[in-house]
Each structure stands twice: as structure tokens, then as C-alpha cells.
Design a protein around this motif. Structure first.
Motif, PDB file in Angstrom:
ATOM      1  N   MET A 139      37.685  46.263  23.092  1.00  0.00           N
ATOM      2  CA  MET A 139      39.266  45.739  22.311  1.00  0.00           C
ATOM      3  C   MET A 139      38.888  43.964  22.131  1.00  0.00           C
ATOM      4  O   MET A 139      38.085  43.754  23.493  1.00  0.00           O
ATOM      5  N   LYS A 140      39.161  43.328  21.255  1.00  0.00           N
ATOM      6  CA  LYS A 140      38.412  41.797  20.742  1.00  0.00           C
ATOM      7  C   LYS A 140      39.135  41.367  21.489  1.00  0.00           C
ATOM      8  O   LYS A 140      40.424  41.232  21.798  1.00  0.00           O
ATOM      9  N   GLY A 141      38.295  40.164  21.426  1.00  0.00           N
ATOM     10  CA  GLY A 141      39.451  39.394  22.247  1.00  0.00           C
ATOM     11  C   GLY A 141      39.033  39.050  23.825  1.00  0.00           C
ATOM     12  O   GLY A 141      39.637  38.089  25.015  1.00  0.00           O
ATOM     13  N   LEU A 142      38.385  40.324  24.520  1.00  0.00           N
ATOM     14  CA  LEU A 142      38.344  40.444  25.793  1.00  0.00           C
ATOM     15  C   LEU A 142      37.389  39.825  26.462  1.00  0.00           C
ATOM     16  O   LEU A 142      36.266  40.607  25.326  1.00  0.00           O
ATOM     17  N   THR A 143      37.200  38.708  26.144  1.00  0.00           N
ATOM     18  CA  THR A 143      36.035  37.850  26.471  1.00  0.00           C
ATOM     19  C   THR A 143      35.831  38.477  28.397  1.00  0.00           C
ATOM     20  O   THR A 143      36.096  38.919  29.603  1.00  0.00           O
ATOM     21  N   LYS A 144      34.419  38.100  28.549  1.00  0.00           N
ATOM     22  CA  LYS A 144      33.490  38.310  29.688  1.00  0.00           C
ATOM     23  C   LYS A 144      34.602  38.334  30.962  1.00  0.00           C
ATOM     24  O   LYS A 144      34.869  38.848  32.229  1.00  0.00           O
ATOM     25  N   LEU A 145      34.838  36.413  30.915  1.00  0.00           N
ATOM     26  CA  LEU A 145      36.226  36.168  31.792  1.00  0.00           C
ATOM     27  C   LEU A 145      36.957  36.897  32.058  1.00  0.00           C
ATOM     28  O   LEU A 145      37.766  37.964  33.060  1.00  0.00           O
ATOM     29  N   ARG A 146      38.480  36.881  30.731  1.00  0.00           N
ATOM     30  CA  ARG A 146      39.177  38.150  30.930  1.00  0.00           C
ATOM     31  C   ARG A 146      38.612  39.378  31.165  1.00  0.00           C
ATOM     32  O   ARG A 146      39.573  40.229  32.171  1.00  0.00           O
ATOM     33  N   LYS A 147      37.290  40.609  31.545  1.00  0.00           N
ATOM     34  CA  LYS A 147      37.071  41.854  31.855  1.00  0.00           C
ATOM     35  C   LYS A 147      36.878  41.053  32.971  1.00  0.00           C
ATOM     36  O   LYS A 147      37.381  42.581  33.387  1.00  0.00           O
ATOM     37  N   GLU A 148      36.180  40.742  33.503  1.00  0.00           N
ATOM     38  CA  GLU A 148      36.169  40.386  35.099  1.00  0.00           C
ATOM     39  C   GLU A 148      37.540  40.434  35.873  1.00  0.00           C
ATOM     40  O   GLU A 148      38.135  40.686  37.301  1.00  0.00           O
ATOM     41  N   ILE A 149      38.185  38.886  35.242  1.00  0.00           N
ATOM     42  CA  ILE A 149      39.907  38.785  35.427  1.00  0.00           C
ATOM     43  C   ILE A 149      40.506  40.815  35.812  1.00  0.00           C
ATOM     44  O   ILE A 149      41.167  40.915  36.148  1.00  0.00           O
TER      45      ILE A 149
ATOM     46  N   GLU B 105      44.936  46.440  45.533  1.00  0.00           N
ATOM     47  CA  GLU B 105      45.556  47.616  45.712  1.00  0.00           C
ATOM     48  C   GLU B 105      46.842  46.991  46.101  1.00  0.00           C
ATOM     49  O   GLU B 105      47.980  47.512  45.839  1.00  0.00           O
ATOM     50  N   VAL B 106      47.109  45.411  46.017  1.00  0.00           N
ATOM     51  CA  VAL B 106      47.863  44.470  45.900  1.00  0.00           C
ATOM     52  C   VAL B 106      48.184  43.564  45.070  1.00  0.00           C
ATOM     53  O   VAL B 106      47.089  43.505  44.142  1.00  0.00           O
ATOM     54  N   PRO B 107      49.144  43.287  44.218  1.00  0.00           N
ATOM     55  CA  PRO B 107      49.225  41.981  43.240  1.00  0.00           C
ATOM     56  C   PRO B 107      48.727  40.835  43.925  1.00  0.00           C
ATOM     57  O   PRO B 107      48.183  40.627  44.465  1.00  0.00           O
ATOM     58  N   LEU B 108      47.862  40.614  42.892  1.00  0.00           N
ATOM     59  CA  LEU B 108      46.686  38.834  43.083  1.00  0.00           C
ATOM     60  C   LEU B 108      47.654  37.795  42.385  1.00  0.00           C
ATOM     61  O   LEU B 108      48.024  37.936  41.477  1.00  0.00           O
ATOM     62  N   CYS B 109      47.755  36.608  42.609  1.00  0.00           N
ATOM     63  CA  CYS B 109      48.037  35.870  42.834  1.00  0.00           C
ATOM     64  C   CYS B 109      46.737  34.769  41.705  1.00  0.00           C
ATOM     65  O   CYS B 109      45.627  34.939  41.702  1.00  0.00           O
ATOM     66  N   ALA B 110      46.943  34.316  41.463  1.00  0.00           N
ATOM     67  CA  ALA B 110      45.924  33.486  39.659  1.00  0.00           C
ATOM     68  C   ALA B 110      44.924  32.739  41.118  1.00  0.00           C
ATOM     69  O   ALA B 110      43.568  32.634  40.652  1.00  0.00           O
ATOM     70  N   ASP B 111      45.161  32.060  41.863  1.00  0.00           N
ATOM     71  CA  ASP B 111      44.265  31.396  43.073  1.00  0.00           C
ATOM     72  C   ASP B 111      43.336  32.132  43.575  1.00  0.00           C
ATOM     73  O   ASP B 111      42.124  32.183  44.188  1.00  0.00           O
ATOM     74  N   GLU B 112      44.197  33.535  43.911  1.00  0.00           N
ATOM     75  CA  GLU B 112      43.268  34.856  44.347  1.00  0.00           C
ATOM     76  C   GLU B 112      41.975  35.206  43.939  1.00  0.00           C
ATOM     77  O   GLU B 112      40.963  35.864  43.891  1.00  0.00           O
ATOM     78  N   ILE B 113      42.521  35.037  42.014  1.00  0.00           N
ATOM     79  CA  ILE B 113      41.487  36.384  41.339  1.00  0.00           C
ATOM     80  C   ILE B 113      40.595  34.826  41.784  1.00  0.00           C
ATOM     81  O   ILE B 113      39.102  34.918  40.802  1.00  0.00           O
ATOM     82  N   PHE B 114      41.154  33.362  41.094  1.00  0.00           N
ATOM     83  CA  PHE B 114      39.987  32.449  40.753  1.00  0.00           C
ATOM     84  C   PHE B 114      38.887  32.710  41.959  1.00  0.00           C
ATOM     85  O   PHE B 114      37.755  32.423  41.660  1.00  0.00           O
TER      86      PHE B 114
ATOM     87  N   LYS C  64      32.498  31.121  38.557  1.00  0.00           N
ATOM     88  CA  LYS C  64      33.855  29.527  38.722  1.00  0.00           C
ATOM     89  C   LYS C  64      34.499  28.839  37.931  1.00  0.00           C
ATOM     90  O   LYS C  64      34.040  27.616  37.399  1.00  0.00           O
ATOM     91  N   PRO C  65      34.938  29.915  36.552  1.00  0.00           N
ATOM     92  CA  PRO C  65      35.615  29.321  35.568  1.00  0.00           C
ATOM     93  C   PRO C  65      36.300  27.460  36.061  1.00  0.00           C
ATOM     94  O   PRO C  65      36.965  27.825  37.307  1.00  0.00           O
ATOM     95  N   ASN C  66      36.910  26.593  35.455  1.00  0.00           N
ATOM     96  CA  ASN C  66      38.712  26.499  35.693  1.00  0.00           C
ATOM     97  C   ASN C  66      39.194  27.216  35.700  1.00  0.00           C
ATOM     98  O   ASN C  66      39.363  28.020  35.212  1.00  0.00           O
ATOM     99  N   LEU C  67      40.807  26.756  36.623  1.00  0.00           N
ATOM    100  CA  LEU C  67      41.957  27.726  36.961  1.00  0.00           C
ATOM    101  C   LEU C  67      42.189  28.080  35.342  1.00  0.00           C
ATOM    102  O   LEU C  67      42.746  28.676  36.409  1.00  0.00           O
TER     103      LEU C  67
END
Length: 124
Positions: free
Chosen positions: A1-11, A19-28, A34-37
Motif C-alpha cells: 500500500m502506498k504511503g506505508l512507510t517503514k515506521l508505519r509498517k513497524e507500528i 494481545e491487548v490494545p497499545l497506547c502511543a507510549d507503549e508503541i514508542f 526511536k523516532p520522536n513521539l
């Protein structure tokens, strides 16, 4: 899919494998590089806008992200420590047809959760 960068793929992979939803801090915290938050938040926004992931807020502040799947999502949320647990019991299917008929509404999905206090927090 166009626009799916390496960071987006990793996220997306982190969310998919959780197994459970993750918040942005947990994903980071779990990203290889380590990109910026703010880059993580932009990536999450993109993935949600494209319908790949969904989000929910249990406490009104923190958003938790999970895969946009065919099945519905059901959670237990501890309001003391923020722990999330997934459960599979669903009664919504039993009332869906009645709700659709009564309100002339086509239900596409649902998210159901209980807010409470987990056993570890009750022991404290």
C-alpha cells in the motif's frame, strides 16, 4: 500500500502482534528505531484514517490502538493501574437485531468494555 512507510509498517506490526490494545507510549517504547513521539502519533493517525487500526479511550485521555478486524472487541480496564484484559464473552449479537429493528439502524461493529479494579490493585 502506498504511503506505508517503514515506521508505519513497524507500528502496524506491533499492534497486530499485541494481545491487548497499545497506547502511543507503549508503541514508542517497543519500536526498533526511536523516532520522536510525534512521528508515532502521525503514524497512528494515518493508519486509523486508512481503516487499518481502530482506537478507544477508557479514561478520556489515553487512546489505545488495536487492529481493525472483522470480530468485535471486548475488554476489562482497571481504572487504577490501566491494565487491559481481553475477554471473549459477547452478548451483543443477541440484542443486535432487536436494536437494528427498533432504531432502524444497521450495526456494523461494536466495542464493549467494563471499567473496574483488577485483583492486584484491590490487594494494595
Amino acid at each position: 500500500m502506498k504511503g506505508l512507510t517503514k515506521l508505519r509498517k513497524e507500528i502496524l506490526k506491533l499492534i497486530e502482534n499485541s494481545e491487548v490494545p497499545l497506547c502511543a507510549d507503549e508503541i514508542f517504547e517497543n519500536l526498533e528505531k526511536k523516532p520522536n513521539l510525534s512521528s508515532v502519533y502521525r503514524g497512528l493517525c494515518y493508519l486509523e484514517d486508512k481503516g487499518m487500526i481502530k482506537s478507544i479511550s477508557f479514561d478520556g485521555n489515553t487512546r489505545y490502538f488495536f487492529m481493525a478486524t472483522e470480530h468485535s472487541n471486548h475488554y476489562l480496564y482497571c481504572k487504577t493501574c490501566g491494565k487491559l484484559e481481553v475477554f471473549d464473552i459477547c452478548f451483543a449479537d443477541r440484542i443486535q437485531k432487536e436494536l437494528e429493528k427498533k432504531h432502524d439502524y444497521k450495526i456494523l461493529d461494536h466495542i464493549f468494555y467494563f471499567v473496574g479494579i483488577c485483583s492486584e490493585c484491590r490487594k494494595k
